[in-house]
Design a protein around this motif. Structure first.
Motif, PDB file in Angstrom:
ATOM      1  N   GLY A   6      -5.874   8.379  -5.095  1.00 11.94           N
ATOM      2  CA  GLY A   6      -5.489   7.164  -4.381  1.00 11.94           C
ATOM      3  C   GLY A   6      -6.043   5.938  -5.071  1.00 11.94           C
ATOM      4  N   LYS A  60       1.110   9.058  -6.427  1.00 11.71           N
ATOM      5  CA  LYS A  60       1.459  10.491  -6.359  1.00 11.71           C
ATOM      6  C   LYS A  60       2.412  10.866  -7.488  1.00 11.71           C
ATOM      7  CE  LYS A  60       0.696  11.551  -1.525  1.00 11.71           C
ATOM      8  NZ  LYS A  60       1.015  10.500  -0.537  1.00 11.71           N
ATOM      9  N   PRO A  82       0.811  -1.226   0.000  1.00 11.29           N
ATOM     10  CA  PRO A  82       0.000   0.000   0.000  1.00 11.29           C
ATOM     11  C   PRO A  82       0.844   1.275   0.000  1.00 11.29           C
ATOM     12  CG  PRO A  82      -0.747  -1.529   1.703  1.00 11.29           C
ATOM     13  CD  PRO A  82       0.515  -2.098   1.151  1.00 11.29           C
ATOM     14  N   LYS A 131     -10.401   7.883  -7.472  1.00  8.30           N
ATOM     15  CA  LYS A 131      -9.505   6.816  -7.026  1.00  8.30           C
ATOM     16  C   LYS A 131      -9.394   5.734  -8.082  1.00  8.30           C
ATOM     17  CE  LYS A 131      -9.850   7.367  -2.099  1.00  8.30           C
ATOM     18  NZ  LYS A 131      -9.957   6.768  -0.808  1.00  8.30           N
ATOM     19  N   ASP A 172       0.850   4.003  -2.943  1.00  7.22           N
ATOM     20  CA  ASP A 172       0.551   5.387  -2.617  1.00  7.22           C
ATOM     21  C   ASP A 172       1.606   6.338  -3.198  1.00  7.22           C
ATOM     22  OD1 ASP A 172      -1.049   7.249  -1.145  1.00  7.22           O
ATOM     23  OD2 ASP A 172       0.710   7.534   0.132  1.00  7.22           O
ATOM     24  N   SER A 173       2.863   5.959  -3.036  1.00  8.34           N
ATOM     25  CA  SER A 173       3.931   6.817  -3.533  1.00  8.34           C
ATOM     26  C   SER A 173       3.944   6.872  -5.060  1.00  8.34           C
ATOM     27  CB  SER A 173       5.258   6.307  -2.974  1.00  8.34           C
ATOM     28  OG  SER A 173       6.312   6.596  -3.821  1.00  8.34           O
TER      29      SER A 173
END
Ligand SMILES: Nc1ncnc2c1ncn2[C@@H]1O[C@H](COP(=O)(O)OP(=O)(O)OP(=O)(O)O)[C@@H](O)[C@H]1O
Ligand SMILES: [Mg+2]
Length: 451
Positions: free
Chosen positions: A345, A333, A325, A381, A329-330
């Motif tokens: 996300g 971005k 996760p 998302k 997430d990184s």
């Protein structure tokens, strides 16, 4: 941005100080006066900062060199101009060497003073930009870039921080795409060698002769086709770090030469018997089991011992799914910004689906996957519908059960065939996914008649 630049005048002669103050205030600067070193210290302590300090060479309670040190300690970017009632070339040289920006004689010529202050301000702002850039580079490539919340990744990052500053040789082992090069770079950028080169070389991609001339360089005419003299990677990496990738694929004859370089810190260009001194930190990486290769007698035991002074083992992603996760997430971005998408996300359901997959290409495969999902999403998302089909369908267990009762050779042949197809017949890519060297893959392709 249009704030007034702040100037501090340090002078016990009140008349001289106020003259300068009046002139500089009139020229648009924000000016303060300190009549002694003690007063300067007090002002500095009160967390005030100054862009430029103009210090008289002689104040009662300290000499100007001390004041210079005091100011620089508080703020390395602050520019110091020394003003002297008894100027001499010798003391000017001393002050400039000690870090002063300029040296003026008293009584000061106001035009000369304004000029000096303005120059100092330009310099300060250039230094500041430089510093900000250095900081940015550091946070971009330092350990902050290595994402891993699992205990074992945290331990690795901790160890890396401890060994980065030393010159110890590091061996990084892990499957393809687990972050071996990322780690090697982070070690380099956090070492004292950071301002010198980080030179990578992939030992698997080159034939023996080319590999040696890449590593050690060659003289003109050393072999057919050597039309010019050429520096080797060791020479390029002098003072810096040499990253030998896929070291498990290095031919035995090159291994012995590498060992000699490690032991003597000297290289011989191919076709030359004059040794060249080199100061290089080595980081080696492999996706193969070096210990096994030693047993198979295709990797030298003595070299293995030299390299594994410090070994980092990176687990495959499927064995540290708790990191998934955070990685996702990184990458979301990163790629939302790159592709200009308003993606915030990923849904829980989609994340769950990603966790079910075995990720043979590890973090690199995950990164590519997130990028492709971002590209096809528009806003909001990422949800399950954006996940590539092969990830949703592929279930590890079914592969294993459908293959039981089959010989190893058949399985290997099928695996190579399928992987080649997945990699669009790109052999380098297929070798990476399979976690074997390209040379080994070529041999097996021939062996199984898959050409
Ligand atoms: N822990 C991590 N955190 C963030 N990014 C990672 C991490 N591990 C790997 N990556 C990213 O995954 C990609 C592959 O990493 P890298 O090239 O370092 O892997 P590798 O082990 O050298 O692979 P190969 O054996 O195929 O050369 C890079 O884009 C890297 O930035
Ligand atoms: Mg790599």
């Amino acid at each position: 941005m249009n704030q007034k630049a702040k100037v501090l005048i340090i002078d016990e002669d009140k008349k001289s100080a106020t003259d300068i103050e009046e002139f500089l205030s009139g020229a648009g600067f924000d000016v303060a006066i300190a009549a002694s070193a003690a007063a300067t210290r007090e002002l500095m302590e009160s967390s005030d900062f100054f862009d430029v300090v103009i210090a008289d060479e002689h104040v009662k309670d300290a000499d100007a060199i001390e004041i210079l040190g005091l100011v620089k300690q508080k703020d390395t970017l602050c520019q110091v101009i020394i003003a002297s009632g008894k100027p001499s070339i010798e003391s000017a040289v001393n002050f400039i060497k000690a870090g002063a920006e300029d040296y003026l004689s008293k009584p000061v010529n106001t035009e000369r003073l304004r000029d000096a202050v303005e120059k100092a301000l330009v310099k300060r702002s250039a230094f500041r930009q430089n510093l900000a850039m250095e900081k940015r580079v550091e946070t971009q490539f330092g350990f902050e870039r290595i994402i891993g919340r699992t205990v074992q990744m945290q331990k690795i990052i901790q160890i890396l921080k401890q060994i980065a500053g030393t010159d110890v040789t590091v061996l990084v082992q892990g499957e393809s795409g687990t972050g071996k090069e990322l780690i090697a770079k982070a070690i380099h950028l956090n070492s004292t060698r950071r301002n010198k080169q980080f030179v990578p070389l992939n030992c698997a991609a080159l034939s023996e002769g080319i590999l040696e001339s890449e590593l050690f360089g060659h003289e003109k005419g050393a072999f057919t086709g050597a039309a010019y003299q050429r520096k080797g990677r060791f020479e390029f990496a002098d003072g810096g770090t040499l990253f030998l990738d896929e070291i498990g694929d290095m031919p035995m004859s090159t291994q012995i030469k590498l060992l000699r370089v490690i032991e003597t810190s000297e290289v011989f260009r191919v076709g030359n018997n004059v040794p060249l001194k080199v100061d290089v930190r080595l980081i080696a990486a492999t996706n193969r089991d070096l210990e096994q290769l030693v047993r198979e007698k295709v990797f030298r035991n003595d070299l293995f011992f030299r390299l594994k002074v410090f070994t980092i083992n990176l687990s495959p992603l499927r064995e540290r799914l708790a990191d998934l996760p955070f990685l996702v997430d990184s990458f979301v971005k990163e790629f939302a910004a790159k592709h200009n998408r308003k993606i915030t996300g990923i849904t829980q359901q989609a994340l769950k689906q990603l966790s079910k997959y075995s990720w043979p290409g590890n973090v690199r495969e995950l990164r590519n996957c997130v990028e492709s999902m971002i590209v096809i999403s528009t806003a909001g998302k990422i949800d399950i519908s954006s996940i590539p089909e092969y990830i949703v369908q592929k279930k590890q267990e079914s592969v294993v059960t459908s293959l039981s009762g089959v010989s190893m050779n058949t399985m290997e042949r099928e695996l190579i065939k399928n992987t080649l197809a997945t990699a669009g017949n790109n052999r380098a890519e297929a070798a990476k996914i399979l976690g074997i060297g390209e040379r080994t893959l070529y041999r097996k392709i021939k062996e199984y008649g898959l050409e």
